[in-house]
Design an enzyme around this catalytic site. Sequence first.
Site, PDB file in Angstrom:
ATOM      1  N   ILE A   1     -44.929 -48.247 -52.792  1.00 20.47           N
ATOM      2  CA  ILE A   1     -46.220 -47.713 -52.358  1.00 20.47           C
ATOM      3  C   ILE A   1     -46.390 -46.276 -52.829  1.00 20.47           C
ATOM      4  CG2 ILE A   1     -47.584 -47.053 -50.341  1.00 20.47           C
ATOM      5  CD1 ILE A   1     -46.525 -49.529 -48.930  1.00 20.47           C
TER       6      ILE A   1
ATOM      7  N   ARG B   1     -44.999 -44.948 -40.970  1.00 17.48           N
ATOM      8  CA  ARG B   1     -44.562 -45.221 -39.609  1.00 17.48           C
ATOM      9  C   ARG B   1     -44.695 -43.942 -38.789  1.00 17.48           C
ATOM     10  NH1 ARG B   1     -45.255 -49.461 -41.218  1.00 17.48           N
ATOM     11  NH2 ARG B   1     -43.953 -51.352 -41.162  1.00 17.48           N
TER      12      ARG B   1
ATOM     13  N   GLU C   1     -49.538 -48.038 -29.776  1.00 18.88           N
ATOM     14  CA  GLU C   1     -50.725 -48.716 -30.272  1.00 18.88           C
ATOM     15  C   GLU C   1     -51.060 -49.888 -29.352  1.00 18.88           C
ATOM     16  OE1 GLU C   1     -50.223 -49.794 -34.363  1.00 18.88           O
ATOM     17  OE2 GLU C   1     -49.693 -47.756 -34.982  1.00 18.88           O
TER      18      GLU C   1
ATOM     19  N   HIS D   1     -54.565 -48.297 -37.453  1.00 18.92           N
ATOM     20  CA  HIS D   1     -53.531 -49.054 -38.158  1.00 18.92           C
ATOM     21  C   HIS D   1     -54.144 -50.138 -39.036  1.00 18.92           C
ATOM     22  CE1 HIS D   1     -48.957 -50.006 -37.916  1.00 18.92           C
ATOM     23  NE2 HIS D   1     -49.425 -50.116 -39.139  1.00 18.92           N
TER      24      HIS D   1
END
Length: 334
Positions: free
Chosen positions: A165, A246, A275, A294
């Site tokens: 990523i 994260r 969350e 998210h």
Amino acid sequence: MWRRTGSGIVKQCVILDDYQDVALACADWSALRDQVAIRTLNAHIDDEAALAAALRSADIVVAMRERTPFPATLFAALPRLRLLVTSGMRNAAIDLGAARAHGVTVCGTASSLTPPVELTWALILGLARQIVPENRALREGGPWQGGLGRDLAEHRLGLLGVGRIGSAVAQVARAFGMRVSGWSPNLTPERAAAAGVALARSREALFAESDIVSIHLVLAPGTRHLVGAAELARMKPDAFLINTSRAAIVDEAALIAALEQGRLAGAGLDVFAREPLPTDHPYRRLPNVLATPHLGYVTRDNYRTYFTETVEDIRAWLAGAPVRQLTPVPPSRP
């Protein structure tokens, strides 16, 4: 546990955290019709006892990423559970050792890196060009052009983690004409060069020299709270911090303090320690925070992959040959 039909015994499957109520529409579940009865839960269940009660009759549970933790205590409370399918092939919220001890097979699915890369850039551009406050002012009759946007070209993006990523984020940065540096505990000059990234002299230098720092590390004991008060203090007062990786990699209290005291221009956040984010959380009110709930992996194409491969995982398990099983392994290099 099961209901009987004319064709035999049907297993019970529960799909967790289907917030958008799209799980059954994102794949063809008809292949399971005669073998599996499926129900979806659209609201998150935070209390473990309530969750255990909701899943007590389930033979199969489908989890969306790390929305719902599966610790040893939950496996112990679900003696009927035999298959847990998670989207993606890594899920730090599942105690894989406990799953194995309780006879639960854990399988995963593919997950595209493209959506989190694209969201990273949405947050960067949103902060740099003040998209949200300018849009709000336009809608509400506020000032026409209330502030100055920030240039990306010739400015430095610091990547904390240059894996798949991070490397893709770097590719976009170069298209914008940015200078890109990278650091991670395992980043070598060869790997940095292959990604088209300059290896930062040190972690401290990365924070001190970057105009934007974007986090793309795997959460592990060595990366938990890797970004704390000392690292944030080294950042330029007009710099941005982006976290689509994260939440626990950043010391939340230290970041909130830096944002409240104006020692950091802003933060773009897609991940949180809790969350859904509590309604009274500071991130919901701080004007220099651009936050999304998210959404990094939440796209139509990714969901199609998740649920199509979930059906495949269930069919393979029913046939006695489960595929894409998750096993406890050391964290991969960030």
